[in-house]
Design a protein around this motif. Structure first.
Motif, PDB file in Angstrom:
ATOM      1  N   GLY A 335      -1.396   6.209  43.183  1.00 34.48           N
ATOM      2  CA  GLY A 335      -0.264   7.115  43.050  1.00 34.48           C
ATOM      3  C   GLY A 335      -0.393   8.077  41.887  1.00 34.48           C
ATOM      4  O   GLY A 335      -1.370   8.035  41.139  1.00 34.48           O
ATOM      5  N   PRO A 336       0.604   8.951  41.733  1.00 33.76           N
ATOM      6  CA  PRO A 336       1.798   9.042  42.577  1.00 33.76           C
ATOM      7  C   PRO A 336       1.599  10.015  43.744  1.00 33.76           C
ATOM      8  O   PRO A 336       0.748  10.897  43.668  1.00 33.76           O
ATOM      9  CB  PRO A 336       2.855   9.579  41.602  1.00 33.76           C
ATOM     10  CG  PRO A 336       2.055  10.465  40.681  1.00 33.76           C
ATOM     11  CD  PRO A 336       0.716   9.800  40.525  1.00 33.76           C
ATOM     12  N   ARG A 366       5.458   6.433  50.197  1.00 33.91           N
ATOM     13  CA  ARG A 366       5.401   7.075  48.887  1.00 33.91           C
ATOM     14  C   ARG A 366       5.055   6.017  47.835  1.00 33.91           C
ATOM     15  O   ARG A 366       5.667   4.957  47.803  1.00 33.91           O
ATOM     16  CB  ARG A 366       6.734   7.738  48.541  1.00 33.91           C
ATOM     17  CG  ARG A 366       6.745   8.428  47.166  1.00 33.91           C
ATOM     18  CD  ARG A 366       8.045   9.178  46.948  1.00 33.91           C
ATOM     19  NE  ARG A 366       8.168  10.293  47.862  1.00 33.91           N
ATOM     20  CZ  ARG A 366       7.598  11.475  47.694  1.00 33.91           C
ATOM     21  NH1 ARG A 366       6.829  11.696  46.624  1.00 33.91           N
ATOM     22  NH2 ARG A 366       7.777  12.440  48.568  1.00 33.91           N
ATOM     23  N   ILE A 367       4.056   6.304  47.014  1.00 28.37           N
ATOM     24  CA  ILE A 367       3.660   5.369  45.970  1.00 28.37           C
ATOM     25  C   ILE A 367       3.835   6.029  44.608  1.00 28.37           C
ATOM     26  O   ILE A 367       3.706   7.244  44.459  1.00 28.37           O
ATOM     27  CB  ILE A 367       2.219   4.870  46.154  1.00 28.37           C
ATOM     28  CG1 ILE A 367       1.225   6.042  46.262  1.00 28.37           C
ATOM     29  CG2 ILE A 367       2.125   3.974  47.375  1.00 28.37           C
ATOM     30  CD1 ILE A 367      -0.220   5.599  46.347  1.00 28.37           C
ATOM     31  N   ASP A 375       3.558  -1.548  42.539  1.00 28.83           N
ATOM     32  CA  ASP A 375       3.035  -0.203  42.791  1.00 28.83           C
ATOM     33  C   ASP A 375       1.588  -0.210  43.285  1.00 28.83           C
ATOM     34  O   ASP A 375       1.030   0.852  43.558  1.00 28.83           O
ATOM     35  CB  ASP A 375       3.123   0.634  41.507  1.00 28.83           C
ATOM     36  CG  ASP A 375       4.555   0.836  41.045  1.00 28.83           C
ATOM     37  OD1 ASP A 375       5.424   1.036  41.915  1.00 28.83           O
ATOM     38  OD2 ASP A 375       4.803   0.779  39.828  1.00 28.83           O
TER      39      ASP A 375
END
Length: 406
Positions: A335-336, A366-367, A375
């Motif tokens: 990410g992000p 979405r990370i 995460d």
């Protein structure tokens, strides 16, 4: 003869390890109803032949679950599946007259501030610390030295922030106190405490041990790899990590068990190895996460979950004393952004020694930046004749996997 286990807090790894063992283990899972639904656990649970029943009760900072436990029949052992179930499992075991950590020890292990107070009183080495409730408290403690601010009772490195001398304590406090776990918590108000402590310097390790009646009967050391910068999220683990010398770790673990008064079960403790020896970071009275149990099983050619379970059922166990090889895990991050695709998974899985490649996210997810274990995108597990070879294989395979962002 079938052993009937009450597992408080759903843990997919525990169930997977108990499928098909002999003598058979029959598992009753007690979970919070909203977590069961929010995590979609019914689909996962259906894959496990050892799962006999699911019951619902409130155990996260709540004792309503004890009424549910009273209605569960013929229980031989009680175990916590998750960090937030540690105290509940000890309470249930006490209520049913079964082996367990002990409620006092479990309470200490669930509160990092109380753990610091307890181990310091017992004479164990540790950093200076204090409870905090504001950025001003952090600043007053830190002065001009580096420190760590963390929630006293959260999990998965959530809200842990490393501060260099002169760092922005307001931002650190907002991140620590505002940490969000999404569907890991029941949907009701929770109470949290926070602490700040001096930063320890040195390589990080964890110990995983089985304890029976206050005596350590199995001990493993795991070498940990953490992300650089202010958020020390773990990016890999290596088993065994003791460099062939268990003595200092055995001494440290024995002191810890005695200090908290732990009776029976599994302990997962994290340490920094300093020039004077291991210094405790924190400790949990439940199985380690991050697939460390899988690494131990591979490196020792055993089933540590089964040994733990039999121990809690009052059975005399004989776990292995030494590893026969090495095992390592490397986590995937990216990410992000929004995932467009994950490439190279098959190629990673085909590399020498690779046993598993798990991708937890999919296109469209979405990370975030790597702020906690939640995460991470996935992981690679590899084995080798030595711990060093296993880690090299895991790292090289992880490099093969590319998380492509839109």
């Amino acid at each position: 003869m079938t052993t009937r286990l009450l597992l408080i807090g759903y843990n997919d790894g525990v169930l997977a390890a108990l499928n098909g063992v002999s003598p058979a283990v029959e598992v009753v899972v007690l979970e919070e109803r909203d977590l069961w639904e929010a995590k979609g656990l019914a689909a996962k649970a259906a894959k496990h032949s050892c799962l006999a029943e699911v019951v619902f009760g409130r155990y996260q900072q709540d004792e309503q679950f004890l009424d549910v436990v009273a209605g569960v029949s013929d229980v031989d052992a009680v175990a916590p599946g998750l960090e937030y179930a540690v105290v509940a499992a000890a309470q249930a075991a006490e209520q049913l007259g079964l082996p367990g950590a002990g409620v006092k020890a479990a309470t200490v292990l669930r509160d990092k501030l109380l753990l610091r107070e307890t181990t310091t009183a017992a004479g164990m080495p540790g950093p200076a610390f204090r409870e905090v409730s504001s950025a001003a408290d952090i600043a007053a403690f830190a002065g001009s030295r580096p420190c760590v601010v963390k929630p006293a009772g959260r999990q998965a490195s959530l809200g842990v922030v490393l501060l260099d001398a002169g760092a922005d304590v307001e931002a650190a406090w907002r991140e620590c106190a505002g940490a969000d776990e999404g569907n890991q918590l029941a949907k009701r108000p929770m109470h949290w405490r926070y602490l700040v402590e001096d930063r320890l310097v040195g390589p990080e390790f964890s110990t995983e041990c089985l304890v029976s009646g206050g005596e350590v009967v199995f001990l493993n050391v795991t070498a940990k790899r953490t992300a650089p910068g202010p958020r020390p999220v773990e990016v890999g683990h290596v088993v065994p990590g003791d460099d062939g010398d268990l003595a200092p770790w055995a001494d440290a673990v024995a002191q810890l068990v005695a200090a908290v008064g732990f009776d029976s079960g599994i302990l997962h403790a994290e340490w920094v190895r300093t020039e004077s020896g291991p210094v405790l970071i924190e400790c949990a009275g439940r199985p380690p996460g991050d697939k460390i149990m899988d690494l131990i099983d591979l490196a020792y050619e055993t089933n540590l979950t089964e040994h733990w379970l039999r121990l809690l059922a009052g059975v005399v166990i004989a776990p292995p004393a030494k590893a026969t090889g090495g095992a390592a895990i490397r986590f995937l991050a990216g990410g992000p952004g929004v995932i467009e695709g994950v490439e190279g998974v098959d190629a990673a899985g085909a590399r020498p020694g690779v046993r598993r490649v798990d991708v937890l996210r999919k296109a469209g997810d979405r990370i975030a930046d790597l702020r906690s274990s939640w995460d991470r995108v996935g992981s690679v597990i590899a084995v080798g004749d030595t711990a060093e070879q296993a880690e090299h294989r895991a790292v090289e395979a992880a490099r093969t996997v590319v998380v492509r962002l839109a």
